[in-house]
Write a protein that holds these residues in place. Structure first.
Motif, PDB file in Angstrom:
ATOM      1  N   PHE A   1       0.945  -1.243   0.018  1.00 19.91           N
ATOM      2  CA  PHE A   1       0.121  -0.104   0.006  1.00 19.91           C
ATOM      3  C   PHE A   1       0.755   1.132  -0.057  1.00 19.91           C
ATOM      4  CE2 PHE A   1      -2.241  -3.220   2.505  1.00 19.91           C
ATOM      5  CZ  PHE A   1      -3.234  -3.640   1.625  1.00 19.91           C
ATOM      6  N   ALA A   2       0.310   2.392  -0.523  1.00 17.54           N
ATOM      7  CA  ALA A   2       1.048   3.525  -0.730  1.00 17.54           C
ATOM      8  C   ALA A   2       1.589   3.983   0.675  1.00 17.54           C
ATOM      9  CB  ALA A   2       0.058   4.622  -1.201  1.00 17.54           C
ATOM     10  N   LYS A   3       2.619   4.537   0.828  1.00 17.98           N
ATOM     11  CA  LYS A   3       3.391   5.131   1.873  1.00 17.98           C
ATOM     12  C   LYS A   3       3.470   6.663   1.765  1.00 17.98           C
ATOM     13  CE  LYS A   3       5.859   1.406   3.864  1.00 17.98           C
ATOM     14  NZ  LYS A   3       7.191   0.697   3.495  1.00 17.98           N
ATOM     15  N   PRO A   4       3.459   7.509   2.579  1.00 17.89           N
ATOM     16  CA  PRO A   4       3.190   8.806   2.378  1.00 17.89           C
ATOM     17  C   PRO A   4       4.630   9.263   2.240  1.00 17.89           C
ATOM     18  CG  PRO A   4       2.945   8.430   4.939  1.00 17.89           C
ATOM     19  CD  PRO A   4       2.891   7.129   3.864  1.00 17.89           C
ATOM     20  N   SER A   5       4.774  10.517   1.618  1.00 18.01           N
ATOM     21  CA  SER A   5       6.027  11.095   1.807  1.00 18.01           C
ATOM     22  C   SER A   5       5.957  12.660   2.349  1.00 18.01           C
ATOM     23  CB  SER A   5       6.782  11.459   0.562  1.00 18.01           C
ATOM     24  OG  SER A   5       6.418  12.216  -0.412  1.00 18.01           O
ATOM     25  N   VAL A   6       6.355  12.641   3.656  1.00 13.89           N
ATOM     26  CA  VAL A   6       6.113  14.220   4.337  1.00 13.89           C
ATOM     27  C   VAL A   6       7.187  14.462   4.850  1.00 13.89           C
ATOM     28  CG1 VAL A   6       4.531  15.044   6.238  1.00 13.89           C
ATOM     29  CG2 VAL A   6       3.674  12.978   5.022  1.00 13.89           C
ATOM     30  N   ASP A   7       7.332  15.799   5.086  1.00 11.09           N
ATOM     31  CA  ASP A   7       8.677  16.392   5.477  1.00 11.09           C
ATOM     32  C   ASP A   7       8.880  16.093   6.873  1.00 11.09           C
ATOM     33  OD1 ASP A   7       9.383  17.153   2.874  1.00 11.09           O
ATOM     34  OD2 ASP A   7       8.821  19.157   3.262  1.00 11.09           O
ATOM     35  N   GLY A   8      10.425  16.202   7.255  1.00  8.38           N
ATOM     36  CA  GLY A   8      10.562  16.304   8.757  1.00  8.38           C
ATOM     37  C   GLY A   8      10.053  14.869   9.352  1.00  8.38           C
ATOM     38  N   LEU A   9       9.400  15.335  10.789  1.00  7.07           N
ATOM     39  CA  LEU A   9       9.162  14.212  11.580  1.00  7.07           C
ATOM     40  C   LEU A   9       7.626  14.091  11.576  1.00  7.07           C
ATOM     41  CD1 LEU A   9      11.385  14.858  14.380  1.00  7.07           C
ATOM     42  CD2 LEU A   9      11.865  13.051  12.829  1.00  7.07           C
ATOM     43  N   ASP A  10       6.937  14.807  10.854  1.00  2.93           N
ATOM     44  CA  ASP A  10       5.428  14.375  10.502  1.00  2.93           C
ATOM     45  C   ASP A  10       5.012  13.270   9.902  1.00  2.93           C
ATOM     46  OD1 ASP A  10       5.219  16.940  11.918  1.00  2.93           O
ATOM     47  OD2 ASP A  10       4.753  18.184  10.399  1.00  2.93           O
TER      48      ASP A  10
ATOM     49  N   SER B   1       1.571  11.048   7.998  1.00  2.84           N
ATOM     50  CA  SER B   1       0.418  11.303   7.391  1.00  2.84           C
ATOM     51  C   SER B   1      -0.316   9.643   7.086  1.00  2.84           C
ATOM     52  CB  SER B   1       0.509  11.880   5.938  1.00  2.84           C
ATOM     53  OG  SER B   1      -0.582  11.607   5.001  1.00  2.84           O
ATOM     54  N   PHE B   2      -1.476   9.533   7.444  1.00  3.88           N
ATOM     55  CA  PHE B   2      -2.047   8.443   7.379  1.00  3.88           C
ATOM     56  C   PHE B   2      -3.240   8.421   6.216  1.00  3.88           C
ATOM     57  CE2 PHE B   2       0.152   7.724  11.210  1.00  3.88           C
ATOM     58  CZ  PHE B   2       0.700   6.587  10.783  1.00  3.88           C
ATOM     59  N   SER B   3      -3.944   9.421   5.853  1.00  5.39           N
ATOM     60  CA  SER B   3      -5.021   9.597   4.949  1.00  5.39           C
ATOM     61  C   SER B   3      -4.781   9.083   3.489  1.00  5.39           C
ATOM     62  CB  SER B   3      -5.733  10.892   4.913  1.00  5.39           C
ATOM     63  OG  SER B   3      -5.059  11.759   4.103  1.00  5.39           O
ATOM     64  N   GLY B   4      -3.633   8.894   3.086  1.00  2.00           N
ATOM     65  CA  GLY B   4      -3.422   8.582   1.804  1.00  2.00           C
ATOM     66  C   GLY B   4      -3.386   7.135   1.698  1.00  2.00           C
ATOM     67  N   LEU B   5      -2.897   6.277   2.985  1.00  2.00           N
ATOM     68  CA  LEU B   5      -2.961   5.011   2.945  1.00  2.00           C
ATOM     69  C   LEU B   5      -4.274   4.432   3.194  1.00  2.00           C
ATOM     70  CD1 LEU B   5      -1.707   2.242   3.614  1.00  2.00           C
ATOM     71  CD2 LEU B   5      -1.536   2.956   6.162  1.00  2.00           C
ATOM     72  N   LYS B   6      -5.200   5.133   3.682  1.00  2.00           N
ATOM     73  CA  LYS B   6      -6.625   4.966   3.839  1.00  2.00           C
ATOM     74  C   LYS B   6      -7.211   5.087   2.504  1.00  2.00           C
ATOM     75  CE  LYS B   6      -9.389   7.978   5.029  1.00  2.00           C
ATOM     76  NZ  LYS B   6      -9.668   9.209   5.581  1.00  2.00           N
ATOM     77  N   THR B   7      -6.986   5.946   1.638  1.00  2.00           N
ATOM     78  CA  THR B   7      -7.692   6.199   0.562  1.00  2.00           C
ATOM     79  C   THR B   7      -7.132   5.014  -0.291  1.00  2.00           C
ATOM     80  OG1 THR B   7      -7.761   8.322   1.035  1.00  2.00           O
ATOM     81  CG2 THR B   7      -8.133   7.659  -1.176  1.00  2.00           C
ATOM     82  N   SER B   8      -5.778   4.760  -0.536  1.00  2.00           N
ATOM     83  CA  SER B   8      -5.239   3.575  -1.416  1.00  2.00           C
ATOM     84  C   SER B   8      -5.800   2.478  -1.005  1.00  2.00           C
ATOM     85  CB  SER B   8      -3.616   3.554  -1.583  1.00  2.00           C
ATOM     86  OG  SER B   8      -3.095   3.192  -0.278  1.00  2.00           O
ATOM     87  N   PHE B   9      -6.026   2.270   0.330  1.00  2.00           N
ATOM     88  CA  PHE B   9      -6.489   0.918   0.684  1.00  2.00           C
ATOM     89  C   PHE B   9      -8.001   0.714   0.207  1.00  2.00           C
ATOM     90  CE2 PHE B   9      -8.499  -1.694   4.087  1.00  2.00           C
ATOM     91  CZ  PHE B   9      -7.802  -3.107   3.856  1.00  2.00           C
TER      92      PHE B   9
END
Ligand code: KG4
Ligand code: ZN
Length: 341
Positions: free
Chosen positions: A203-212, A214-222
């Motif tokens: 499943f898609a893993k997010p690319s977010v800067d720094g130490l932040d 994101s989980f909404s992309g994973l939910k959508t791709s799922f």
């Protein structure tokens, strides 16, 4: 200052809890979970506050009895001021005020998230538990939060990474919901994942800067992945349940671990704790322990009873505030969002 006895009250979401702590040792920790939300697949705020109203008196009463004390023996009352559902918080806050007023003892307001983190300083009557030394990093993962917190002292904390959308627990809960698995989804996925292949699906893993995070992309791709597969095979979920759970859990843990490792390098800290409901996840617990051995971290993985919402952790923060004389006034009101603290 010895023999300080604190009652903790927690009512921020869908668990009504009361606990008694004496000098950091937990004498009782009573939790009444609310089953009414199950059929809705999530917490219904109005129903939650009503259930808190029904539960609060018997829960506090039981916590005092199990601790073998009466309310007269309390030195102070700690309550969750927020973040959480306003109507739910109001029940605990009002009850704490009433009890404190009746017994003429001080109250301490507690930030729920600090509670999760400081649960690592509670001891049990039968044994001492390992406590992290300052400064440490805490991965705080629950239904509402996914944060990496730099803990410099008991009450001196800095959020160095946070989710920009959904929390890790929400990813578990929402994906479980679309698979028709029930609520809360985390424990169900955790159990089913044990029988599955974590590498079966990607499943898609997010690319977010720094130490932040994101989980909404994973939910959508799922969701899209399931939709496409079901179009070809209506029994896809049923036939692949364990592998879906294992792969999803693996992805969530991977996302969490990558940033946690990054944080340990950035701050050069090897004291690493996890806290919050998702820290009950068996895969995450193993991943943190294994990574710790590999990287020379001292890891702090909470007892299961301290992972999800409980008043023990609230009483613990209350004890520290009591010792510092940080009391709250009677005109305090609940706070819904962490940004308002
Ligand atoms: O800390 P908590 O009880 O409440 C909040 O402050 O949000 O966390 C609840 C969250 C839910 O999303 C639930 O699905 C998740 O913790 N959770 C788990 C597990 N047990 C609870 N997630 C993954 N694996 C578990 N074993
Ligand atoms: Zn919580």
């Amino acid at each position: 200052m010895d023999d300080i006895t604190i009652l903790g009250i927690e009512s921020s979401c869908d668990d009504t809890s009361a606990a008694v702590i004496r000098d950091g040792i937990m004498l009782s920790n009573v939790i009444a979970s609310q089953d009414v939300h199950r059929k809705y697949g999530g917490v219904v705020p109005e129903l939650a506050s009503r259930a808190h109203q029904q539960n609060i008196v018997p829960v506090v009463d039981t916590a005092l009895k199990e601790a073998g004390i009466t309310a007269e023996q309390l030195d102070g009352i700690a309550y969750t001021r927020g973040p959480g559902l306003l109507g739910s918080l109001l029940v605990g806050v009002s009850f704490a005020k009433g009890l404190a007023l009746a017994h003429d003892i001080p109250m301490m307001e507690v930030n729920h998230l600090q509670g999760h983190i400081l649960s690592h300083f509670i001891d049990l009557p039968e044994r001492k538990l390992p406590h992290p030394t300052f400064p440490f990093l805490c991965l705080l993962v629950s239904g509402g939060h996914s944060q990496i917190v730099l803990v410099k002292d008991y009450l001196d904390m800095e959020i160095v990474g946070t989710t920009i959308d959904d929390a890790a627990g929400e990813a578990f809960d929402k994906c479980a919901k679309v698979m028709g698995l029930g609520y809360p989804g985390g424990p169900i996925i955790d159990k089913l994942a044990k029988e599955g292949d974590p590498k079966k699906f990607k499943f898609a893993k997010p690319s977010v800067d720094g130490l932040d995070y994101s989980f909404s992309g994973l939910k959508t791709s799922f969701l899209y992945f399931l939709r496409d597969e079901i179009a070809e095979n209506p029994n896809f979920i049923e036939e692949n349940k364990a592998d879906l759970c294992a792969s999803l859990q693996h992805t969530i843990i991977d996302i969490l671990m990558q940033k946690l490792i990054k944080a340990t390098k950035q701050f050069e800290i090897k004291e690493v704790a996890i806290a919050g409901g998702v820290s009950a996840n068996s895969g995450l617990r193993t991943a943190v322990a294994e990574e710790g051995i590999k990287r020379g971290w001292n890891t702090y993985i909470p007892e299961f009873k301290f992972t999800t919402d409980n008043a023990g952790m609230i009483a613990m923060v209350g004890l520290i505030k009591y010792k510092r004389g940080e009391f709250s006034s009677l005109d305090v009101c609940p706070i819904a969002r962490s940004a308002e603290f």
